[in-house]
Motif scaffolding. Sequence first.
Motif, mmCIF file in Angstrom:
data_model
loop_
_atom_site.group_PDB
_atom_site.id
_atom_site.type_symbol
_atom_site.label_atom_id
_atom_site.label_comp_id
_atom_site.label_asym_id
_atom_site.label_seq_id
_atom_site.Cartn_x
_atom_site.Cartn_y
_atom_site.Cartn_z
ATOM 1 N N ASN A 106 31.911 27.247 38.331
ATOM 2 C CA ASN A 106 32.037 26.365 39.495
ATOM 3 C C ASN A 106 31.590 27.058 40.775
ATOM 4 N N ARG A 107 30.439 27.725 40.688
ATOM 5 C CA ARG A 107 29.787 28.400 41.815
ATOM 6 C C ARG A 107 30.551 29.609 42.346
ATOM 7 N N GLU A 108 31.488 30.129 41.585
ATOM 8 C CA GLU A 108 32.249 31.318 41.984
ATOM 9 C C GLU A 108 32.049 32.405 40.931
ATOM 10 N N VAL A 109 31.708 33.619 41.385
ATOM 11 C CA VAL A 109 31.558 34.740 40.460
ATOM 12 C C VAL A 109 32.952 35.152 39.991
ATOM 13 N N VAL A 110 33.188 35.027 38.680
ATOM 14 C CA VAL A 110 34.499 35.377 38.135
ATOM 15 C C VAL A 110 34.472 36.706 37.399
ATOM 16 N N PHE A 111 33.249 37.204 37.127
ATOM 17 C CA PHE A 111 33.122 38.488 36.435
ATOM 18 C C PHE A 111 31.780 39.090 36.797
ATOM 19 N N HIS A 112 31.764 40.410 37.019
ATOM 20 C CA HIS A 112 30.538 41.136 37.338
ATOM 21 C C HIS A 112 30.599 42.497 36.658
ATOM 22 N N ASN A 153 27.710 45.902 35.035
ATOM 23 C CA ASN A 153 26.380 46.410 34.745
ATOM 24 C C ASN A 153 26.071 46.071 33.291
ATOM 25 N N ILE A 154 24.867 45.626 33.018
ATOM 26 C CA ILE A 154 24.507 45.222 31.661
ATOM 27 C C ILE A 154 24.676 46.365 30.660
ATOM 28 N N TYR A 155 24.529 47.602 31.133
ATOM 29 C CA TYR A 155 24.664 48.746 30.239
ATOM 30 C C TYR A 155 26.115 49.033 29.860
ATOM 31 N N ASP A 156 27.070 48.353 30.521
ATOM 32 C CA ASP A 156 28.478 48.490 30.166
ATOM 33 C C ASP A 156 28.841 47.649 28.952
ATOM 34 N N LEU A 157 27.950 46.735 28.561
ATOM 35 C CA LEU A 157 28.217 45.838 27.436
ATOM 36 C C LEU A 157 27.680 46.432 26.144
ATOM 37 N N LYS A 192 35.610 41.272 26.516
ATOM 38 C CA LYS A 192 36.940 40.652 26.491
ATOM 39 C C LYS A 192 37.377 40.285 27.901
ATOM 40 N N GLU A 193 37.108 41.187 28.867
ATOM 41 C CA GLU A 193 37.445 40.898 30.266
ATOM 42 C C GLU A 193 36.669 39.685 30.767
ATOM 43 N N ALA A 194 35.391 39.606 30.405
ATOM 44 C CA ALA A 194 34.554 38.485 30.831
ATOM 45 C C ALA A 194 35.090 37.177 30.265
ATOM 46 N N ARG A 195 35.400 37.164 28.991
ATOM 47 C CA ARG A 195 35.926 35.948 28.351
ATOM 48 C C ARG A 195 37.225 35.523 29.016
ATOM 49 N N LYS A 196 38.105 36.486 29.285
ATOM 50 C CA LYS A 196 39.387 36.202 29.928
ATOM 51 C C LYS A 196 39.173 35.627 31.328
#
Length: 64
Positions: A30-36, A38-42, A55-59
């Motif tokens: 809904n136009r709000e960043v809820v998770f950020h 670095n791609i290398y952290d995944l 898991k943090e992103a999904r939560k």
Amino acid sequence: MSQCTGLKADGHHLILEVVTDWNAVDLVVNREVVFHCNIYDLDFGNDSKLDPPGKEARKAVLNA
């Protein structure tokens, strides 16, 4: 299962966009960043288990 697959399995509709910072991952609800992060952290091992940032992103998405 990748992070995208996990969110799709939860019934979310995903729109992937190119960003100016190639290493950035932003999840926007809904136009709000809820998770950020670095791609290398995944972890892209595709072992059907989400890594801690996944898991943090999904939560974050579920709580948005």
